[in-house]
Design an enzyme around this catalytic site. Structure first.
Site, PDB file in Angstrom:
ATOM      1  N   LEU A 112      36.163  45.036  46.802  1.00  0.00           N
ATOM      2  CA  LEU A 112      36.212  43.756  46.224  1.00  0.00           C
ATOM      3  C   LEU A 112      36.320  44.050  44.603  1.00  0.00           C
ATOM      4  O   LEU A 112      36.739  44.786  43.811  1.00  0.00           O
ATOM      5  CB  LEU A 112      34.526  43.141  46.125  1.00  0.00           C
ATOM      6  N   PRO A 113      36.929  42.756  43.568  1.00  0.00           N
ATOM      7  CA  PRO A 113      37.944  42.378  42.438  1.00  0.00           C
ATOM      8  C   PRO A 113      36.394  42.814  41.211  1.00  0.00           C
ATOM      9  O   PRO A 113      36.916  44.064  40.448  1.00  0.00           O
ATOM     10  CB  PRO A 113      38.342  41.083  42.511  1.00  0.00           C
ATOM     11  N   THR A 143      35.997  48.657  41.760  1.00  0.00           N
ATOM     12  CA  THR A 143      35.734  49.422  40.713  1.00  0.00           C
ATOM     13  C   THR A 143      34.648  48.143  39.710  1.00  0.00           C
ATOM     14  O   THR A 143      34.941  46.959  39.397  1.00  0.00           O
ATOM     15  CB  THR A 143      36.405  49.162  39.545  1.00  0.00           C
ATOM     16  N   LYS A 219      35.803  56.318  36.980  1.00  0.00           N
ATOM     17  CA  LYS A 219      36.818  55.816  37.692  1.00  0.00           C
ATOM     18  C   LYS A 219      37.304  54.613  36.330  1.00  0.00           C
ATOM     19  O   LYS A 219      38.188  54.679  35.504  1.00  0.00           O
ATOM     20  CB  LYS A 219      36.634  54.908  38.721  1.00  0.00           C
ATOM     21  N   LYS A 294      39.375  43.478  33.127  1.00  0.00           N
ATOM     22  CA  LYS A 294      38.169  44.159  33.495  1.00  0.00           C
ATOM     23  C   LYS A 294      37.491  44.634  33.528  1.00  0.00           C
ATOM     24  O   LYS A 294      37.021  45.623  32.831  1.00  0.00           O
ATOM     25  CB  LYS A 294      38.167  43.338  34.856  1.00  0.00           C
TER      26      LYS A 294
HETATM   27  P1  NAD Z   1      42.951  41.939  44.708  1.00  0.00           P
HETATM   28  O1  NAD Z   1      42.541  40.968  43.891  1.00  0.00           O
HETATM   29  O2  NAD Z   1      44.190  41.945  45.818  1.00  0.00           O
HETATM   30  O3  NAD Z   1      41.798  41.763  46.303  1.00  0.00           O
HETATM   31  C1  NAD Z   1      40.494  42.199  46.154  1.00  0.00           C
HETATM   32  C2  NAD Z   1      39.956  40.804  48.068  1.00  0.00           C
HETATM   33  O4  NAD Z   1      38.577  40.788  47.687  1.00  0.00           O
HETATM   34  C3  NAD Z   1      41.009  39.534  47.582  1.00  0.00           C
HETATM   35  O5  NAD Z   1      41.434  40.104  49.249  1.00  0.00           O
HETATM   36  C4  NAD Z   1      39.955  38.371  47.991  1.00  0.00           C
HETATM   37  O6  NAD Z   1      40.077  37.269  48.559  1.00  0.00           O
HETATM   38  C5  NAD Z   1      38.814  39.580  48.757  1.00  0.00           C
HETATM   39  N1  NAD Z   1      37.683  38.454  47.923  1.00  0.00           N
HETATM   40  C6  NAD Z   1      37.241  38.294  46.676  1.00  0.00           C
HETATM   41  N2  NAD Z   1      35.614  37.902  46.713  1.00  0.00           N
HETATM   42  C7  NAD Z   1      35.658  37.938  47.883  1.00  0.00           C
HETATM   43  C8  NAD Z   1      34.614  37.494  48.401  1.00  0.00           C
HETATM   44  N3  NAD Z   1      33.398  37.253  47.953  1.00  0.00           N
HETATM   45  N4  NAD Z   1      33.893  37.848  49.868  1.00  0.00           N
HETATM   46  C9  NAD Z   1      34.638  38.978  50.175  1.00  0.00           C
HETATM   47  N5  NAD Z   1      36.005  38.675  50.334  1.00  0.00           N
HETATM   48  C10 NAD Z   1      35.964  38.675  48.649  1.00  0.00           C
HETATM   49  O7  NAD Z   1      42.113  43.356  44.255  1.00  0.00           O
HETATM   50  P2  NAD Z   1      42.730  44.710  44.617  1.00  0.00           P
HETATM   51  O8  NAD Z   1      44.042  45.005  43.784  1.00  0.00           O
HETATM   52  O9  NAD Z   1      42.694  45.082  45.738  1.00  0.00           O
HETATM   53  O10 NAD Z   1      41.706  45.853  43.862  1.00  0.00           O
HETATM   54  C11 NAD Z   1      40.308  45.496  44.090  1.00  0.00           C
HETATM   55  C12 NAD Z   1      39.643  46.132  44.017  1.00  0.00           C
HETATM   56  O11 NAD Z   1      40.039  47.731  43.888  1.00  0.00           O
HETATM   57  C13 NAD Z   1      39.168  46.469  41.938  1.00  0.00           C
HETATM   58  O12 NAD Z   1      38.074  46.908  41.664  1.00  0.00           O
HETATM   59  C14 NAD Z   1      40.510  47.275  41.580  1.00  0.00           C
HETATM   60  O13 NAD Z   1      39.731  47.058  40.689  1.00  0.00           O
HETATM   61  C15 NAD Z   1      40.229  48.415  42.158  1.00  0.00           C
HETATM   62  N6  NAD Z   1      41.743  48.773  42.525  1.00  0.00           N
HETATM   63  C16 NAD Z   1      42.817  48.619  42.243  1.00  0.00           C
HETATM   64  C17 NAD Z   1      43.718  48.689  41.534  1.00  0.00           C
HETATM   65  C18 NAD Z   1      45.560  48.326  42.175  1.00  0.00           C
HETATM   66  O14 NAD Z   1      46.391  48.881  41.853  1.00  0.00           O
HETATM   67  N7  NAD Z   1      45.727  47.135  42.789  1.00  0.00           N
HETATM   68  C19 NAD Z   1      44.577  50.614  41.644  1.00  0.00           C
HETATM   69  C20 NAD Z   1      42.418  51.388  41.639  1.00  0.00           C
HETATM   70  C21 NAD Z   1      41.570  50.383  41.790  1.00  0.00           C
END
Ligand code: NAD
Length: 346
Positions: A112-113, A143, A219, A294
């Site tokens: 999740l975000p 994260t 992280k 964030k």
């Molecule tokens: P994203 O925003 O693309 O995906 C998050 C998903 O969570 C979305 O599909 C959203 O609809 C869903 N969501 C939000 N609130 C929700 C809820 N209450 N119930 C169910 N689903 C819900 O984000 P991401 O890029 O996939 O990143 C996810 C996590 O991974 C974050 O914490 C980010 O910091 C970490 N991260 C991301 C990357 C990257 O390159 N994108 C790399 C490493 C770590």
């Protein structure tokens, strides 16, 4: 703090290597002996979707899947991709809530975000927490701040569930390739060992970082460095281009010289330098600007709490904050720092 963390991490790796010599008992929980029939995944965004795909491909012969995301488009896409294969018919179910995921699955991954989304999915109305028991293994790969990770773990442990924090590094490319690094916080080595076979389907390096919450420490530190180095790379590329240098040539020189870093070599922010980079795709996909803002906020807050000086981290946070608050940048990949500098900071 970092030195003691590294020392603990290397001791733990030795312990892990010794443990690995013993066979992993497939999908049966060692502690309870109960069989895993369904695996749950919550949050199928840029990272979660390819991670869930790899987990599904790794376990589809042994377990069914249940998925949940507030954005129904992502769950429909996953369903379309997997249930249409006649061999996988009805292997995937879309849940109506996180609670339903916990009611049906005993192994659950959440991606999740940010902290508030994790809090809602675990403890909110119809959250996971309502159905968790000693039969559950829950891995949160989001994260989030260290205190939320320890709060989640404590609450889950009180229910008898096994809980680890397992944030990742490696970006969407690593998520697709199944080569992510997982930084795992777990109070017990036993829970870490239980989680490992699942994490190994999504990642290449599964690193034990110490007690619950320590995965987030690793992280947050990594991403502070990444956030700073992306701005430094963007400044450097922008300066070189303005001085008349060919960007591909400049990147090639940096990458065989002492300025080389992940942002210059693997994820260069200057469009056209790499064929498949977010920059060349118009900064689409990848790691969203609000997520980097964030992560820098998490780092700066942790620095305040621990009375640590992070001058470059705090400056980077301000720049990502500005970009994340700008409607032309908020939906772009964080490497659009290059675009920002080349267009706005003349
Ligand atoms: P994203 O925003 O693309 O995906 C998050 C998903 O969570 C979305 O599909 C959203 O609809 C869903 N969501 C939000 N609130 C929700 C809820 N209450 N119930 C169910 N689903 C819900 O984000 P991401 O890029 O996939 O990143 C996810 C996590 O991974 C974050 O914490 C980010 O910091 C970490 N991260 C991301 C990357 C990257 O390159 N994108 C790399 C490493 C770590």
């Amino acid at each position: 703090m970092i030195a003691s963390f590294l020392a603990r991490s290397s001791q733990s790796k030795t312990r892990v290597a010794t443990k690995l010599a013993s066979p992993i008992t497939g999908l049966r929980f060692k502690s309870t002996g109960s069989k895993v029939k369904r695996i749950g995944f919550v949050g199928l965004g840029n990272m979660g979707l390819p991670m869930a795909t790899n987990l599904f491909n790794g376990f589809k012969d042994k377990a069914d899947f249940i998925i949940y995301d507030i954005n129904q488009k992502t769950t429909s896409n996953f369903l379309k991709d997997h249930n249409t294969d006649p061999n996988n018919k009805d292997k995937v179910k879309v849940a109506k809530s996180p609670l339903e995921v916990a009611q049906e699955a005993t192994v659950i991954v959440t991606m999740l975000p940010a902290s508030q989304h994790v809090e809602g999915v675990y403890f909110g109305k119809d959250g996971l927490f309502g159905a968790l028991s000693e039969n559950h293994l829950v891995m949160d790969a989001s994260t989030i701040d260290q205190s939320m990770a320890t709060r989640v773990a404590k609450a889950l442990h009180e229910k008898g569930a096994k809980a680890i924090d397992a944030p990742v590094s490696g970006g969407t490319g690593g998520a697709q390739a199944g080569t992510l690094t997982f930084m795992v916080g777990s109070n017990t080595n036993a829970d870490f060992e239980l989680a490992k076979p699942y994490l190994e389907k999504m990642g290449k390096n599964i690193v034990y970082c110490g007690t619950n919450g320590n995965g987030q420490v690793a992280k947050i530190c990594n991403n502070m460095l990444l956030g700073i180095s992306m701005i430094a790379t963007s400044e450097t590329m922008n300066l070189g281009v303005r001085m008349g240098m060919d960007p591909k040539l400049l990147a090639g020189i940096l990458n065989t010289s002492s300025g080389r870093c992940w942002s210059s070599e693997v994820y260069n922010p200057c469009p056209g330098v790499q064929e498949n980079s977010a920059a060349t795709r118009g900064y689409t996909g990848g790691f969203g600007m609000p997520l980097m803002a964030k992560d820098l906020r998490l780092a700066v807050n942790a620095a305040v709490d621990t009375k640590t000086t992070v001058m470059l981290g705090a400056m980077a946070q301000q720049l990502y904050n500005q970009m994340a608050a700008n409607k032309d940048y908020e939906n772009l990949d964080f490497s659009a720092a290059y675009k920002w500098l080349s267009e706005n900071a003349k």
